[in-house]
Design an enzyme around this catalytic site. Structure first.
Site, PDB file in Angstrom:
ATOM      1  CE1 TYR A 108      -3.751   2.495   0.889  1.00 54.89           C
ATOM      2  CE2 TYR A 108      -1.927   3.612   1.995  1.00 54.89           C
ATOM      3  CZ  TYR A 108      -3.204   3.631   1.469  1.00 54.89           C
ATOM      4  OH  TYR A 108      -3.941   4.783   1.520  1.00 54.89           O
ATOM      5  CD  GLU A 196      -5.783   4.448  -1.458  1.00 52.18           C
ATOM      6  OE1 GLU A 196      -5.936   4.672  -0.253  1.00 52.18           O
ATOM      7  OE2 GLU A 196      -6.694   4.018  -2.191  1.00 52.18           O
TER       8      GLU A 196
END
Ligand code: ADP
Ligand code: MG
Length: 385
Positions: A108, A196
């Site tokens: 992530y 992101e």
């Protein structure tokens, strides 16, 4: 402002971040052709303004172009519900067809504006993928956070520290340092509120790649990027929100039956609270902001009335910069234009308040004047009861 995954990937790619080969399609026939182009085996990805698509059935591996086409028909035909969309779901109008990548590990990585420190904040975890929310909740120590000093910017040694914390070594680690620095550059140059990558993957053949991408532009910087409004997919927005946006009004849809027109976010919150106290349920609220004109108030009123759930309207305005007689004229104009017979309660205060009240009482509308916030809330609840 949100954009789709495929648009975010185009931006990241332009900043040197590797993304899978893909093509965006608007029809199921285009999906089939795109799948052929990818070699048959590919990943079909519904493009909506929400994540959690994997869990909601919006991201699937298929093995033949026909299978891709069938899946596309199904996706185009309905609203996709994911853990992030709410029960209503979002309509799928575009599908990204991507090469199927053999994934070895998922990470992530994101950069977002932290309002508290007024800085960009880099967040990374070696446990990326669809379960990241659970990781953040159950094992927050696995999430690495770095607050970026706006004067020095993100330094390579800091990016390297993050890459090492993710457990990367050798050339992949160096690739990751470059990727993190590129992501920061994209974030700054595109004035993002959020960029992101989840998951950022290492492929089985050892390459780093952004497998998903989410970008949220900072609305305050819109004036610097004339191309952003053209990137919007209106099918993903509430029609009333779109109209409100055109007039620079903020409209929020809620669940009850009282439409609320207010000026200022603080007053909006107070209005909702006091309505609740008297047993009323707001259907929406529309913030007309500080210096609204008569036209703007009229548009605001019409938008509120377009909401089918609205059975009565509560206007709560403090006319500091706005004059109350101007607000009254706007309401009368709009209510007349759409032949509104619904009960209306107006509570206003400020300059020219007596003139405003007079205009409303003489207008022939089904309107009452609230003497104060509590009185106004009580009146509209009673008128509906
Ligand atoms: P969402 O976050 O909305 O669920 P993602 O784009 O992250 O959607 O996709 C969900 C999962 O599907 C990813 O975590 C990844 O494991 C897998 N995936 C996505 N795109 C591909 C691809 N092109 N090739 C292989 N696997 C993929
Ligand atoms: Mg994802």
């Amino acid at each position: 402002m949100n954009i789709h995954e495929y648009q975010a990937k185009e931006i990241l790619s332009a900043f040197g971040i590797p993304v899978p080969r893909g093509r965006v399609a608007l029809t199921s026939d285009q999906v089939e052709r795109a799948a052929k182009e990818m070699g048959g085996r590919c990943v079909v990805k519904a493009q909506i303004y929400a994540g959690g698509r994997g869990k909601g059935g919006g991201v699937k591996l298929v093995h033949h172009p026909e299978q891709a086409q069938e899946l596309a028909k199904e996706l185009f035909g309905r609203k996709l519900v994911t853990p992030q969309t709410g029960p209503e779901g979002l309509r799928v109008r575009r599908i990204l067809v991507e090469e199927a990548v053999e994934i070895a590990r998922e990470f992530y990585l994101s950069i977002t504006l932290d309002r508290e420190s007024s800085r960009y904040c880099l967040i990374a975890s070696a446990e990326g993928g669809v379960e990241i929310e659970e990781v953040a909740q159950k094992s927050p120590e696995k999430i690495h956070v770095l607050s970026i000093d706006p004067f020095t910017g993100l330094r390579p040694y800091q990016a390297r520290k993050i890459a090492l914390a993710l457990g990367l070594k050798g050339s992949v680690c160096e690739d990751c340092v470059e990727l993190i620095l590129n992501l920061y550059r994209a974030c700054l140059e595109k004035d993002c509120f959020l960029v992101e990558i989840n998951p950022l993957v290492v492929t089985k053949t050892g390459w780093l790649m952004a497998m998903d991408a989410k970008i949220n532009f900072d609305d305050n910087a819109m004036f610097r990027h004339r191309e952003y409004p053209d990137m919007l997919d209106y099918s993903q927005l509430d029609t009333l929100e779109i109209n409100a946006g055109k007039y620079d009004l903020s409209y929020i849809k809620l669940q009850g039956n009282i439409g609320c027109m207010v000026n200022g976010a603080g007053l909006a919150m107070a209005t909702l609270d006091v309505l609740h106290e008297f047993g009323g349920e707001p259907a929406n609220f529309l913030d007309v902001g500080g210096g609204a004109t008569r036209e703007k108030v009229a548009e605001a009123f019409k938008i509120i009335l377009q909401d089918g759930d609205v059975k009565g309207v509560f206007v709560n305005i403090f006319g500091g910069i706005m004059r109350c007689d101007v607000i009254a004229q706007g309401i009368i104009e709009a209510a007349g234009e759409v032949h509104c017979t619904l009960p209306i309660v107006v509570r206003m205060d400020g300059s020219k308040v007596e003139e405003g009240k007079q205009l409303l009482l003489e207008s022939g509308l089904n309107v009452q004047i609230g003497e104060n916030l509590g009185d106004g809330a009580e009146r509209i609840v009673k008128m509906l009861g």
